[in-house]
Design a protein around this motif. Sequence first.
Motif, PDB file in Angstrom:
ATOM      1  N   GLU A 405      75.399 -27.935 -67.589  1.00  0.00           N
ATOM      2  CA  GLU A 405      74.773 -26.929 -68.695  1.00  0.00           C
ATOM      3  C   GLU A 405      75.066 -25.500 -68.130  1.00  0.00           C
ATOM      4  O   GLU A 405      74.655 -25.294 -67.044  1.00  0.00           O
ATOM      5  N   VAL A 406      75.786 -24.454 -68.998  1.00  0.00           N
ATOM      6  CA  VAL A 406      76.115 -23.185 -68.359  1.00  0.00           C
ATOM      7  C   VAL A 406      75.547 -22.133 -69.228  1.00  0.00           C
ATOM      8  O   VAL A 406      75.668 -22.405 -70.788  1.00  0.00           O
ATOM      9  N   ASP A 407      75.236 -21.143 -68.697  1.00  0.00           N
ATOM     10  CA  ASP A 407      74.663 -19.826 -69.634  1.00  0.00           C
ATOM     11  C   ASP A 407      75.784 -18.845 -69.467  1.00  0.00           C
ATOM     12  O   ASP A 407      75.684 -18.340 -68.362  1.00  0.00           O
ATOM     13  N   ASP A 408      76.660 -18.649 -70.377  1.00  0.00           N
ATOM     14  CA  ASP A 408      77.712 -17.742 -70.147  1.00  0.00           C
ATOM     15  C   ASP A 408      77.391 -16.241 -70.635  1.00  0.00           C
ATOM     16  O   ASP A 408      78.008 -15.686 -71.546  1.00  0.00           O
ATOM     17  N   LYS A 409      76.331 -15.391 -70.145  1.00  0.00           N
ATOM     18  CA  LYS A 409      75.735 -14.316 -70.567  1.00  0.00           C
ATOM     19  C   LYS A 409      76.771 -13.269 -70.012  1.00  0.00           C
ATOM     20  O   LYS A 409      77.372 -12.496 -70.696  1.00  0.00           O
ATOM     21  N   SER A 410      77.359 -13.524 -68.882  1.00  0.00           N
ATOM     22  CA  SER A 410      78.423 -12.688 -68.517  1.00  0.00           C
ATOM     23  C   SER A 410      79.823 -13.519 -68.628  1.00  0.00           C
ATOM     24  O   SER A 410      79.968 -14.419 -67.914  1.00  0.00           O
ATOM     25  N   GLN A 411      80.486 -13.236 -69.396  1.00  0.00           N
ATOM     26  CA  GLN A 411      81.829 -13.821 -69.815  1.00  0.00           C
ATOM     27  C   GLN A 411      82.817 -13.970 -68.720  1.00  0.00           C
ATOM     28  O   GLN A 411      82.976 -12.861 -67.926  1.00  0.00           O
ATOM     29  N   THR A 412      83.531 -14.843 -68.452  1.00  0.00           N
ATOM     30  CA  THR A 412      84.510 -14.859 -67.535  1.00  0.00           C
ATOM     31  C   THR A 412      85.896 -13.991 -67.850  1.00  0.00           C
ATOM     32  O   THR A 412      85.880 -13.747 -69.113  1.00  0.00           O
ATOM     33  N   HIS A 413      86.418 -13.521 -67.068  1.00  0.00           N
ATOM     34  CA  HIS A 413      87.620 -12.538 -67.377  1.00  0.00           C
ATOM     35  C   HIS A 413      88.507 -13.315 -68.253  1.00  0.00           C
ATOM     36  O   HIS A 413      88.773 -14.405 -68.270  1.00  0.00           O
ATOM     37  N   ARG A 414      88.985 -12.536 -69.091  1.00  0.00           N
ATOM     38  CA  ARG A 414      89.896 -13.119 -70.203  1.00  0.00           C
ATOM     39  C   ARG A 414      91.070 -14.145 -69.719  1.00  0.00           C
ATOM     40  O   ARG A 414      91.528 -14.863 -70.290  1.00  0.00           O
ATOM     41  N   LEU A 415      91.709 -13.599 -68.476  1.00  0.00           N
ATOM     42  CA  LEU A 415      92.839 -14.657 -67.871  1.00  0.00           C
ATOM     43  C   LEU A 415      92.319 -15.839 -67.665  1.00  0.00           C
ATOM     44  O   LEU A 415      93.021 -16.793 -67.979  1.00  0.00           O
ATOM     45  N   TYR A 416      91.179 -16.161 -67.339  1.00  0.00           N
ATOM     46  CA  TYR A 416      90.653 -17.476 -66.931  1.00  0.00           C
ATOM     47  C   TYR A 416      89.781 -17.808 -67.892  1.00  0.00           C
ATOM     48  O   TYR A 416      88.992 -18.974 -67.696  1.00  0.00           O
ATOM     49  N   ARG A 417      89.350 -17.335 -69.192  1.00  0.00           N
ATOM     50  CA  ARG A 417      88.475 -17.558 -70.011  1.00  0.00           C
ATOM     51  C   ARG A 417      88.768 -19.069 -70.723  1.00  0.00           C
ATOM     52  O   ARG A 417      87.881 -19.897 -70.726  1.00  0.00           O
ATOM     53  N   ASP A 418      90.064 -19.277 -71.099  1.00  0.00           N
ATOM     54  CA  ASP A 418      90.340 -20.656 -71.417  1.00  0.00           C
ATOM     55  C   ASP A 418      90.382 -21.705 -70.634  1.00  0.00           C
ATOM     56  O   ASP A 418      89.742 -22.860 -70.998  1.00  0.00           O
ATOM     57  N   LEU A 419      90.573 -21.674 -69.305  1.00  0.00           N
ATOM     58  CA  LEU A 419      90.460 -22.381 -68.428  1.00  0.00           C
ATOM     59  C   LEU A 419      89.045 -22.914 -67.995  1.00  0.00           C
ATOM     60  O   LEU A 419      88.824 -23.976 -67.933  1.00  0.00           O
ATOM     61  N   VAL A 420      88.143 -21.788 -68.038  1.00  0.00           N
ATOM     62  CA  VAL A 420      86.702 -21.964 -67.588  1.00  0.00           C
ATOM     63  C   VAL A 420      85.909 -22.626 -68.727  1.00  0.00           C
ATOM     64  O   VAL A 420      85.274 -23.524 -68.741  1.00  0.00           O
ATOM     65  N   SER A 421      86.089 -21.854 -69.976  1.00  0.00           N
ATOM     66  CA  SER A 421      85.354 -22.255 -71.205  1.00  0.00           C
ATOM     67  C   SER A 421      85.723 -23.660 -71.644  1.00  0.00           C
ATOM     68  O   SER A 421      84.994 -24.347 -72.183  1.00  0.00           O
ATOM     69  N   GLY A 422      86.967 -24.048 -71.576  1.00  0.00           N
ATOM     70  CA  GLY A 422      87.484 -25.116 -71.679  1.00  0.00           C
ATOM     71  C   GLY A 422      86.972 -26.361 -71.025  1.00  0.00           C
ATOM     72  O   GLY A 422      86.869 -27.697 -71.622  1.00  0.00           O
ATOM     73  N   GLY A 423      86.275 -26.250 -69.823  1.00  0.00           N
ATOM     74  CA  GLY A 423      85.755 -27.255 -69.006  1.00  0.00           C
ATOM     75  C   GLY A 423      86.615 -27.639 -67.865  1.00  0.00           C
ATOM     76  O   GLY A 423      86.220 -28.620 -67.353  1.00  0.00           O
ATOM     77  N   SER A 424      88.127 -27.493 -68.008  1.00  0.00           N
ATOM     78  CA  SER A 424      88.671 -27.967 -66.853  1.00  0.00           C
ATOM     79  C   SER A 424      88.639 -27.350 -65.566  1.00  0.00           C
ATOM     80  O   SER A 424      89.255 -28.053 -64.554  1.00  0.00           O
ATOM     81  N   ALA A 425      88.110 -26.171 -65.469  1.00  0.00           N
ATOM     82  CA  ALA A 425      88.329 -25.562 -64.201  1.00  0.00           C
ATOM     83  C   ALA A 425      87.213 -26.112 -63.100  1.00  0.00           C
ATOM     84  O   ALA A 425      87.789 -26.529 -62.286  1.00  0.00           O
ATOM     85  N   TYR A 426      86.226 -26.698 -63.596  1.00  0.00           N
ATOM     86  CA  TYR A 426      85.326 -27.399 -62.586  1.00  0.00           C
ATOM     87  C   TYR A 426      85.086 -28.845 -63.044  1.00  0.00           C
ATOM     88  O   TYR A 426      84.075 -29.523 -62.765  1.00  0.00           O
ATOM     89  N   GLY A 427      86.293 -29.361 -63.775  1.00  0.00           N
ATOM     90  CA  GLY A 427      86.111 -30.720 -64.469  1.00  0.00           C
ATOM     91  C   GLY A 427      86.042 -31.885 -63.594  1.00  0.00           C
ATOM     92  O   GLY A 427      86.612 -31.756 -62.406  1.00  0.00           O
ATOM     93  N   ALA A 428      85.994 -32.983 -64.191  1.00  0.00           N
ATOM     94  CA  ALA A 428      86.225 -34.257 -63.433  1.00  0.00           C
ATOM     95  C   ALA A 428      87.715 -34.329 -62.932  1.00  0.00           C
ATOM     96  O   ALA A 428      87.651 -35.014 -61.823  1.00  0.00           O
ATOM     97  N   GLN A 429      88.579 -33.994 -63.497  1.00  0.00           N
ATOM     98  CA  GLN A 429      90.095 -34.063 -63.132  1.00  0.00           C
ATOM     99  C   GLN A 429      90.272 -33.475 -61.705  1.00  0.00           C
ATOM    100  O   GLN A 429      90.778 -33.715 -61.061  1.00  0.00           O
TER     101      GLN A 429
END
Length: 706
Positions: A405-429
């Motif tokens: 569970e993540v609280d995104d009050k400070s959003q990730t930089h736009r370059l990595y936003r799709d990667l992090v918000s999509g859950g694959s950055a720190y995901g099981a894969q």
Amino acid sequence: MDFAYGGNFSGSGDEQEASNRRRSKKHYHRHTSYQIQQLEAFFKECPHPDDTQRRQLSRELGLDPKQIKFWFQNKRTQTKAQTERADNNALRLENEKIQCENLAFKEALKNVICPTCGGPPVGEEERQLNLQKLRMENSQLKQDYERCSHMIANVLGKPVEQIQSLSRSLGLQTAGFPGQGLLESSSLGHDFGNSNNCPMEHQLNGTQEMEKSAMIDIAASAMDELIRLLRVNEPVWIKSPIDGRYVLHRESYNKLFPRLNHFKSSTTRMESSKDSGVVAMSAMHLLDMFLDSNKWVDLFPTMVTKARTIEVIDTRMLGDQAGSLQLMYEQMHILSPLVAPREFYFLRYCREIEPSIWVMVDVSYDGSSEDPHAPSLQPWRLPSGCMVQEKSSGCCEVTWVEHVEVDDKSQTHRLYRDLVSGGSAYGAQRWIVTLQRMSERLAFALAGTILPSHELGGVIDLPEGRRSIMDLSHRMVKNFWAMLSMSGKLDFPHLSELNNSGVRVSVRQSKEPGQPCGMVVSAASSLWLPRSCEDLLNFFRDEKTRSQWDVLSSGNPVHEIARISCGTHPGNCISIIQPYVPNESNMLVLQESCIDPLGSLVIYAPIDFPAIKSAINGEDSTNIPILPSGFIISGDGRPEKLGSGVSTSTSSKRTGGSLLTVAFQILVCTLSHSKQLSMESVATVNTLVCSTVQKIKATLDCSNVD
């Protein structure tokens, strides 16, 4: 008793007053016994009759409706006064009784002794000091109790009141929680601190025992949940229509495991994923690395930058003789300084659930008691972990679940936003592919004299030398990743506006063993390029194009003189590179590159010839100073195309590209001489990063990419 109804009086003077008195006497009359009896009976049933009921009574009793109204008003007033008089009398008697008991208690306290140790009575001043001490201790116990209650409530997803009610039913309150029982026992006025047999020490130990008991309950509940998540598929797990990953179906999950969210804000989001793969390592060897915090960092150097075991907890209370339960801390960071690190205080519980099948579960634990300065909005790990099943030929199959569970009050930089918000950055894969790559690397380190076909021999002949070089390169990768977060240092995040992400620069005083001592300036920048990860990896490994971007080569050609394979893919290797630089014949470059389905990296560092020679000869490389730079390449997290051929990205022209992070470290001096020197060094490194990025873009024909 009867009541009379009378009219209003008005007028002045004796005659007028007498006339009024005569007129008013005409309206006075007493109610009959029958009327009073009927009114009393009706009052018992309904003290507040409405207009209809009053008119009905007036007809039945032959009275005016106003007489009925005023009779009931007077009756209610009289009843209230009688009740108050009775209550006052009862309270007066109770007060007198309490005063007598209070006097008796005061007399008894003058001669009281401690029932535990038989000590003599103490004076009022000493008694007050003891009471103050006990109040402070009880206040601490209350805080511990509240913290444990909230912690259990968060994990179990139940209201705090229900947890506290359960603890009281189990007798925890009488053991000093939330603090009433212990304070009441102090009213005897004895200093319990003078007796070794008194209960205070037991109460303090009870706090620790309760916290351990809470940890055990949390771990057991998390283990049960993870086992169920590992063994179920649809409808709890569904395939993401975007990238095909398995993610939790939120409604199905909430039905199985109802719980309250850890964060109470609108910016909260859930990350969930599930993946599996075969790992080239035995299950017992793998679990040994999981349960050792130092080996855990070595196993995931590109994900876990810090880890430590805070406390090992006895699992016999769980009825588990062979399991392992420990409280741990870890810091995770990936890809770029633009991606925020994640910190977790968590419980790790591992046990064998069936022959040759083990499950390891991680679940967040409130770490405020361990680190009062810990950020409050760090992600909260719900039951996550893996199942390890022993296979033949020294391999095992690993199934991984990651749920955060993540609280995104400070959003990730736009370059990595799709990667992090999509859950694959720190995901099981990412856990699985990193584990597969590192287990393969360990297997190749133990390969001995059996060399793969793409390995370049002739320089490193000894197995000891091979392992020493691999250990040195592994330390180089860990050092590079530890630098990448650039946290807790002097940062210049907006020094330039290169590619709209800027160059993040940090200055630190290096004193760590295995690194050059002195002032180190680190700089990094990230950008998007319309090239695949494998294409970029091949570009950076190509000897022919290296002189176009590598400042260490000074524009001269380079030659790979040795190569050690770290995996079956030719890109997973360690190289020793010799630049043809005039007057620098003693300088070599150690480089490690690797690739997996999620990205690739190239990390390198200059090393003088005597140091690399000692490592090749099999000597210990632990103390060889190394200061790495390098490149990290990853997918951009954007889906390429849906079935209709329509891009799901807001910017279709960026579909199918990669994210590149360029990072350098430079030792500028052995001592910090002045602020001017620091700023000059920062400007130099900033220029180096900017020029390197521009050279890379020009060589790849991507100069027009923003």
